[in-house]
Design an enzyme around this catalytic site. Sequence first.
Site, PDB file in Angstrom:
ATOM      1  N   GLU A 110       0.866  -1.174   0.000  1.00 43.42           N
ATOM      2  CA  GLU A 110       0.000   0.000   0.000  1.00 43.42           C
ATOM      3  C   GLU A 110       0.900   1.220   0.000  1.00 43.42           C
ATOM      4  O   GLU A 110       1.697   1.417   0.925  1.00 43.42           O
ATOM      5  CB  GLU A 110      -0.901   0.022   1.237  1.00 43.42           C
ATOM      6  CG  GLU A 110      -2.197  -0.711   1.080  1.00 43.42           C
ATOM      7  CD  GLU A 110      -3.097  -0.541   2.289  1.00 43.42           C
ATOM      8  OE1 GLU A 110      -2.969   0.478   3.002  1.00 43.42           O
ATOM      9  OE2 GLU A 110      -3.907  -1.445   2.533  1.00 43.42           O
TER      10      GLU A 110
ATOM     11  N   ASP B 119      -5.986   9.879   9.080  1.00 44.49           N
ATOM     12  CA  ASP B 119      -4.688   9.409   9.553  1.00 44.49           C
ATOM     13  C   ASP B 119      -4.309  10.031  10.887  1.00 44.49           C
ATOM     14  O   ASP B 119      -4.603  11.199  11.159  1.00 44.49           O
ATOM     15  CB  ASP B 119      -3.606   9.727   8.517  1.00 44.49           C
ATOM     16  CG  ASP B 119      -3.807   8.943   7.236  1.00 44.49           C
ATOM     17  OD1 ASP B 119      -4.018   7.725   7.337  1.00 44.49           O
ATOM     18  OD2 ASP B 119      -3.779   9.533   6.151  1.00 44.49           O
TER      19      ASP B 119
ATOM     20  N   TYR C 249     -11.084  -4.018   2.893  1.00 45.71           N
ATOM     21  CA  TYR C 249     -10.204  -3.568   3.977  1.00 45.71           C
ATOM     22  C   TYR C 249     -11.083  -3.306   5.194  1.00 45.71           C
ATOM     23  O   TYR C 249     -11.868  -2.369   5.194  1.00 45.71           O
ATOM     24  CB  TYR C 249      -9.482  -2.297   3.529  1.00 45.71           C
ATOM     25  CG  TYR C 249      -8.388  -1.780   4.437  1.00 45.71           C
ATOM     26  CD1 TYR C 249      -8.556  -1.659   5.812  1.00 45.71           C
ATOM     27  CD2 TYR C 249      -7.167  -1.356   3.902  1.00 45.71           C
ATOM     28  CE1 TYR C 249      -7.560  -1.163   6.626  1.00 45.71           C
ATOM     29  CE2 TYR C 249      -6.159  -0.850   4.704  1.00 45.71           C
ATOM     30  CZ  TYR C 249      -6.361  -0.756   6.064  1.00 45.71           C
ATOM     31  OH  TYR C 249      -5.368  -0.264   6.870  1.00 45.71           O
TER      32      TYR C 249
END
Length: 263
Positions: A49, A60, A175
């Site tokens: 990734e 994030d 995911y």
Amino acid sequence: MTRIDATFAALRAEGKKAFVAYVMAGDPDYERSLDLVRGLPGAGVDVIELGLPFTDPMADGETIQLAGQRALESGMTLNRTLQLVRDFRAGDDTTPIVMMGYYNPIYNHGVDRFLVDAREAGVDGLIVVDLPPEEDEELCLPAQAAGLNFIRLATPTTDDTRLPKVLQNTSGFVYYVSITGITGAAAAQAGDVAPEVARIKAATDLPVIVGFGIRTPDAAQGIAGVADGCVVGSAIVAAQADGKTAADVLSFVKTLADGAHRA
């Protein structure tokens, strides 16, 4: 069949779980980033990734935010990220690369142009965290028509009503985000993850890969044991930020990969 599809088919045939490593493109600079990415397959990484640096990475945590800042300060752009993929592909035509990031840089580049450039560079799939399924016509459907997998995230808050919409146009793998919140915020627990993975797998034939909150080989083994594999990002990025050499970071990555492959 994309490289992602082929990789998961091969792992399935071997009875192995996948280890996916996230690194930020251009952190701390282009050459050192390329050295690290080139070394990942030899350290046991099945899928790479590659983070696309962005000024406002809302999903994030601090570790990856700082990595993105370092990359941007070193001159990293979307075009240079694609060049890094090209340089990697010069020596590796089999390891899948998933570009992970936000829609703004892709939109500014132009979707049609981006898809042509990404395919030419050797990108295999996309994770674009700020494009929900309701916006599939923006990028997801054109990407899949261009031969790129579009990988969607499911979370602990993705209930049974929402899950079919999330899975509708997903390809490559799903995911599963093991925790609520941002990257690097908490530790994933296999006991919490297992029933959620089972719920998703009951609704799709795609592999389910679990990320967020995995920092150790034992954690990688535990999480991979209840899924089709695991993703480690913040722990790898943090190791690089500590000033370790690429060789040191890759040694750490190998311990994580070995953990996942023991599952």
